[in-house]
Design an enzyme around this catalytic site. Structure first.
Site: not given
Ligand SMILES: *Cc1c(COP(=O)(O)O)cnc(C)c1O
Length: 433
Positions: A144, A239, A267
């Site tokens: 994601y 990511d 995060k």
């Molecule tokens: C949570 C997440 C996102 C998106 O971050 P948001 O602050 O919710 O937009 C993107 N990449 C990864 C790997 C994530 O876990």
């Protein structure tokens, strides 16, 4: 357990908020039961509107590596907020946070702060396309990267939980710009590069996948991506929105010793306040406006309150032995759960990294999204509901990672294992309900 107030709040919410929630997984759709409305958190614990207490393994989905309402973070937020919550002009804290990230990530020479992980990934893709002059993006099933158009293809937990193949409203043209391959499958990567190498702008990957449950990279996978990207001049994007500052001080880059071209953050970087960031090679980062011609902007980018919470959090992570302790706690929980479930003759595979684990009700090595989907998600739902009744709040989907923090101590782990022991009896007796 009295949940009268949560029930009432949920019905009220459904009248004014789509589905009653502001992010889909919160609705408990895949696990059933009444979503709890939360009123406060402290350390490893949260309380719902009816004042029931739970040990929390969701931890706001990752940011709270120090636990809820950590005094140093709260103090930093209070101080920043009382000096002004937003200016729309630069503040010194933004430089300090950028320097802290650069100090921890060899791959990061410059950093741009944004307001969410979604924006970070979106910006990284735009940069990759700009520097290569190509359009195609390679991602991996079950990873994601936020909810931007092109990245919602086979995007893991939230979508899997909803049982949606992708999303309505995403133009075909956007989805066509993305190829999604099985995670950990280097052969598929090489084949794709053999065929389309000259069209590929970049590879984006969760270097330690945690949005289909925890699925670590197999040996050689990340290095293979590094080589494939280099061979055809594509940009390699890690990511690290979840893994950054969690699986190690320098994230998956440090843990697996790989240097991508760009890294996405979020995060933990905001310590529980909204934030995101993209960083990487100077020559790529300097393409961003106003230094370069790749446009990206944000009213609340580098927000002083988020930045203060982030700085306070990263500082705390420098405590000697922090990651060793977090890893020990994670290991203790994982091994304890494995023992309890296995003894009850329940097939279980527990994948884990520092501060992250997933209990998969399945067998064998679980190394990609297909294998995750073969697991027994109904059993997870029963396990989730049982644990919730025992006062343990797990992520409300079998496709998610459990998040641990430095506030989870032996006491919380022991209580969790005791709860699991109680729930296991129900799991086996009610199997064919
Ligand atoms: C949570 C997440 C996102 C998106 O971050 P948001 O602050 O919710 O937009 C993107 N990449 C990864 C790997 C994530 O876990």
């Amino acid at each position: 357990m009295d949940i009268t107030k949560s029930k009432k709040l949920f019905s009220r919410a459904k009248e004014v908020i789509p589905g009653g929630v502001n992010s889909p997984v919160r609705a408990f759709k895949s696990v059933g039961g009444v979503p709890r409305f939360l009123s406060r958190g402290r350390g490893a614990y949260i309380w719902d509107a009816d004042d029931n207490r739970y040990i929390d393994y969701m931890m706001s989905w990752g940011p709270l590596i120090l636990g809820h309402a950590h005094p140093k973070v709260v103090e930093a937020v209070r101080e920043a907020a009382s000096a002004g919550t937003s200016f729309g002009a630069s503040t010194a804290g933004e430089i300090e946070l950028a320097e802290m990230v650069i100090d921890r990530f060899l791959a990061v020479e410059m950093l741009r702060l944004v307001s969410s992980g979604t924006e970070a990934a979106m910006t990284a893709i735009r940069l990759a396309r700009a520097v290569t002059g190509r359009e195609l993006v390679v991602k991996f099933d079950g990873c994601y990267h936020g909810h931007s158009n092109g990245l919602l293809v086979k995007a893991g937990s939230g979508l899997a939980t909803q049982g949606l193949p992708g999303s309505a409203g995403v133009p075909e043209s956007a989805a066509r710009g993305t190829i999604s391959l099985p995670y950990n499958d280097l052969e598929a990567v090489w084949k794709t590069f053999d065929k389309r190498g000259e069209d590929i702008a970049g590879i984006i990957v969760e270097p330690a996948a945690a949005n289909m449950g925890v699925v670590p990279p197999v040996e050689g996978f990340l290095n293979g991506l590094r080589m494939a990207a280099e061979k055809d001049g594509a940009v390699l994007i890690f990511d690290e929105v979840i893994s950054g500052f969690r699986v190690a001080r320098g994230g998956a880059c440090e843990l697996y010793n790989i240097r991508p071209d760009l890294v996405c953050f979020g995060k933990i970087l905001g310590g529980g306040m909204p934030i995101g960031a993209v960083g990487g090679k100077r020559e790529i980062m300097e393409r961003l406006a106003p230094a370069g011609n790749v446009y990206q902007a944000g009213t609340l980018s580098g927000n002083p309150v988020s930045v203060a919470a982030g700085i306070a959090t990263l500082r705390e992570l420098e405590t000697p032995g922090f990651y060793e302790r977090l890893n020990n706690t994670t290991k203790k929980l994982a091994l304890g759960l494995e023992e309890i479930l296995t003894e009850a003759e329940i097939r279980v595979v527990i994948n884990r990294l520092t501060g992250l684990l997933t209990v998969f009700f399945g067998e064998g090595e679980i190394s990609d999204y297909q294998l995750v989907q073969n697991c027994d998600m109904d059993r997870y739902a029963r396990f989730f509901r049982g644990m919730l009744d025992e006062g343990v709040y797990l992520p409300p989907s079998g496709y998610e990672a459990w998040f641990l923090s430095s506030a989870h101590n032996d006491d919380e782990i022991e209580r969790t294992l005791k709860a699991a022991g109680n729930v296991v009896e129900e799991l086996t007796t009610n199997e064919y309900e």
